[in-house]
Design a protein around this motif. Structure first.
Motif, PDB file in Angstrom:
ATOM      1  N   LEU A  94      25.632 -31.429 -15.458  1.00 39.13           N
ATOM      2  CA  LEU A  94      26.846 -31.967 -16.067  1.00 39.13           C
ATOM      3  C   LEU A  94      26.824 -33.503 -16.050  1.00 39.13           C
ATOM      4  O   LEU A  94      27.213 -34.147 -17.023  1.00 39.13           O
ATOM      5  N   GLY A  95      26.341 -34.081 -14.946  1.00 40.19           N
ATOM      6  CA  GLY A  95      26.205 -35.534 -14.882  1.00 40.19           C
ATOM      7  C   GLY A  95      25.247 -36.053 -15.938  1.00 40.19           C
ATOM      8  O   GLY A  95      25.469 -37.111 -16.542  1.00 40.19           O
ATOM      9  N   ASN A  96      24.180 -35.284 -16.168  1.00 44.07           N
ATOM     10  CA  ASN A  96      23.210 -35.654 -17.197  1.00 44.07           C
ATOM     11  C   ASN A  96      23.849 -35.624 -18.584  1.00 44.07           C
ATOM     12  O   ASN A  96      23.572 -36.475 -19.437  1.00 44.07           O
ATOM     13  N   LYS A  97      24.710 -34.637 -18.794  1.00 46.13           N
ATOM     14  CA  LYS A  97      25.414 -34.519 -20.079  1.00 46.13           C
ATOM     15  C   LYS A  97      26.386 -35.686 -20.290  1.00 46.13           C
ATOM     16  O   LYS A  97      26.448 -36.285 -21.374  1.00 46.13           O
ATOM     17  N   ILE A  98      27.127 -36.042 -19.248  1.00 43.76           N
ATOM     18  CA  ILE A  98      28.148 -37.078 -19.367  1.00 43.76           C
ATOM     19  C   ILE A  98      27.531 -38.465 -19.496  1.00 43.76           C
ATOM     20  O   ILE A  98      27.967 -39.281 -20.309  1.00 43.76           O
ATOM     21  N   ASP A 103      10.056 -36.964  -5.840  1.00 41.59           N
ATOM     22  CA  ASP A 103      10.809 -37.719  -4.854  1.00 41.59           C
ATOM     23  C   ASP A 103      12.179 -38.146  -5.344  1.00 41.59           C
ATOM     24  O   ASP A 103      12.968 -38.683  -4.575  1.00 41.59           O
ATOM     25  N   VAL A 104      12.485 -37.936  -6.614  1.00 39.68           N
ATOM     26  CA  VAL A 104      13.795 -38.327  -7.136  1.00 39.68           C
ATOM     27  C   VAL A 104      14.661 -37.105  -7.429  1.00 39.68           C
ATOM     28  O   VAL A 104      15.724 -37.227  -8.005  1.00 39.68           O
ATOM     29  N   ARG A 105      14.245 -35.939  -7.000  1.00 38.44           N
ATOM     30  CA  ARG A 105      14.995 -34.726  -7.309  1.00 38.44           C
ATOM     31  C   ARG A 105      16.291 -34.675  -6.503  1.00 38.44           C
ATOM     32  O   ARG A 105      16.365 -35.158  -5.378  1.00 38.44           O
ATOM     33  N   GLY A 106      17.309 -34.062  -7.078  1.00 31.86           N
ATOM     34  CA  GLY A 106      18.574 -33.896  -6.380  1.00 31.86           C
ATOM     35  C   GLY A 106      19.218 -35.224  -6.048  1.00 31.86           C
ATOM     36  O   GLY A 106      19.384 -36.100  -6.887  1.00 31.86           O
ATOM     37  N   LEU A 107      19.575 -35.396  -4.755  1.00 33.04           N
ATOM     38  CA  LEU A 107      20.253 -36.598  -4.301  1.00 33.04           C
ATOM     39  C   LEU A 107      19.293 -37.651  -3.752  1.00 33.04           C
ATOM     40  O   LEU A 107      19.730 -38.682  -3.238  1.00 33.04           O
ATOM     41  N   PHE A 135      23.155 -39.404 -12.288  1.00 33.46           N
ATOM     42  CA  PHE A 135      24.604 -39.577 -12.204  1.00 33.46           C
ATOM     43  C   PHE A 135      25.254 -38.211 -11.948  1.00 33.46           C
ATOM     44  O   PHE A 135      25.832 -37.602 -12.848  1.00 33.46           O
ATOM     45  N   PRO A 136      25.170 -37.695 -10.716  1.00 34.86           N
ATOM     46  CA  PRO A 136      25.681 -36.349 -10.443  1.00 34.86           C
ATOM     47  C   PRO A 136      27.204 -36.278 -10.472  1.00 34.86           C
ATOM     48  O   PRO A 136      27.894 -37.291 -10.284  1.00 34.86           O
ATOM     49  N   VAL A 137      27.724 -35.078 -10.684  1.00 32.37           N
ATOM     50  CA  VAL A 137      29.157 -34.804 -10.602  1.00 32.37           C
ATOM     51  C   VAL A 137      29.399 -33.977  -9.342  1.00 32.37           C
ATOM     52  O   VAL A 137      28.886 -32.858  -9.216  1.00 32.37           O
TER      53      VAL A 137
END
Length: 425
Positions: free
Chosen positions: A157-161, A273-277, A166-168
């Motif tokens: 959703l963060g990717n969409k916005i 190394d950039v996956r998730g948070l 940019f996580p939600v």
């Protein structure tokens, strides 16, 4: 920014410490000295010419009073000639001063005496650690799977916005984020830090003051129409609160803490190394900043390290503290300790805090001074540290505390979160 007088008086030491930092342009030291020589020469020439103007002007009055108008007119012509000569000298002086300043900011801060030799992260020195690595049950998963399983964070959703990085945060994920922020701020204020809530954008002067410009310009989001920069850390606006200020010695030390979102382009970051948070373009962080007397800054550095260490201990997370080697330090730091927390499901150490002493490097740029007992203005030393950066702390809390019955939370968060666990029940 290093001080010219210090460079002149300690050239060999400066070159030695720059070598420890593996700085690639040591020739800039000689350039600085040569430009300062030129600046001094032009200043002397300007002052001497101005003195001639002043002396001739006084002489004109005396000549006029004595009735020697011819001599007075001749001296007037001298004054006009001297004044005409001042213009080019002043122009050359201003140009030399600007070039000197532009060259000075290309020199990084010098590593302190306790910085170990080395060039790569593998050569950082572990100071100490604590906690035990958890033994997870069979079937344990990394935090990005837990975030989906318990509906805590929506990366798609963060990717969409906005875009990737940019996580939600949702539901209990948003609540846990808020709980961590509140706990960190309360912990810091209970230890004598004053909470501030600064702007999330800064002007060019502020970014220059803390050393983000010109060194990290490509890592910041730039609002070009207004020439503002989104902050990469609260360090930037909070330290600039005292830009161009002279503090009373009785007001020291200045201790501030702030929560802000942080924005970093992280250009070139990609891969597992950039996956998730693990690495985000927008994340939340609680920061510490101190302004202290120079003779106290390294004791305060150790005090801040102990402060962050106790905070991590209270979360029950396994950690280690690293003294960064010269080649792995930031451009502006004189000494940095990194805190890493063990991520059980990923089986790796994740950096969650850096605590640094900048000595007078930032305060010289920002002209942050105090008046000593003799009434003389002196530069302060600045320090800052993360207390703490949230994404990787949350990742480790989720991964390390997962059980078949849910995710157990450390006791210090229970009253902030409103529960002792996250479960699907």
């Amino acid at each position: 920014m290093l001080q010219v007088q210090f460079i002149r008086q300690n050239k060999e030491l400066v070159l030695e410490r720059l070598a420890l930092k593996h700085f690639k342009e040591p020739g800039l030291v000689e350039e600085v000295i040569a430009l300062d020589d030129q600046r001094r020469k032009l200043t002397l020439e300007y002052d001497e010419t101005q003195a001639k103007v002043n002396a001739a002007s006084k002489e004109i009055g005396k000549l006029m009073a004595s009735g020697d108008k011819a001599a007075a007119e001749a001296r007037k012509e001298d004054v006009a000639r001297f004044k005409q000569a001042l213009g080019p000298i002043d122009e050359s002086l201003r140009s030399t001063e600007k070039l000197l300043q532009d060259t000075l900011v290309k020199l990084p801060n010098l590593p302190g005496q306790n910085v170990p030799a080395g060039k790569t992260p593998e050569e950082n020195v572990e100071v100490r650690g604590g906690g035990s690595k958890p033994s997870l049950y069979e079937g344990a998963v990394p935090h990005w799977d837990l975030a989906k399983q318990y509906d805590l964070i929506d990366f798609e959703l963060g990717n969409k916005i906005t875009g990737s990085g940019f996580p939600v945060y949702k539901n209990r994920g948003a609540r846990l984020q808020r709980a961590l922020i509140s706990y960190f701020l309360d912990y810091n204020t209970a230890n004598g830090y004053t909470e501030v809530l600064p702007p999330y954008m800064v002007n060019e002067a502020s970014a220059y003051g803390t050393g983000q410009l010109p060194d990290k310009e490509g890592q910041m989001y730039h609002v070009t129409e207004d020439n503002f920069y989104l902050i990469p850390t609260a360090e930037v606006p909070v330290t600039n609160i005292y830009r161009d200020e002279i503090l009373k010695e009785s007001a020291l030390p200045v201790k501030m803490t702030a929560y802000t979102p942080c924005f970093r382009r992280e250009a070139g970051s990609y891969g597992k190394d950039v996956r998730g948070l693990n690495r985000l373009h927008q994340f939340e962080k609680v920061e510490l900043v101190q302004l202290v007397r120079p003779d106290q800054s390294y004791a305060v550095l150790e005090e801040m390290v102990s402060h962050v260490e106790a905070l991590i201990k209270s979360l029950g997370l396994p950690y280690r503290i690293l003294n960064l080697c010269g080649g792995d330090m930031s451009f502006t730091s004189a000494q940095t300790y990194d805190f890493e927390v063990y991520s059980a499901a990923q089986d790796k150490w994740l950096e969650v805090s850096s605590v640094s002493n900048f000595e007078s490097y930032q305060t010289n740029r920002m002209k942050i001074r105090y008046k000593d007992e003799a009434g003389k203005n002196q530069l302060l030393h600045s320090l800052n540290g993360s207390s703490l950066a949230l994404p990787r702390i949350m990742a480790c809390l989720l991964e390390n505390n997962q059980t078949k019955e849910g995710i157990l939370l450390p006791e210090v968060l229970h009253r902030y979160f409103g529960s002792d666990r996250i479960s699907n029940g």
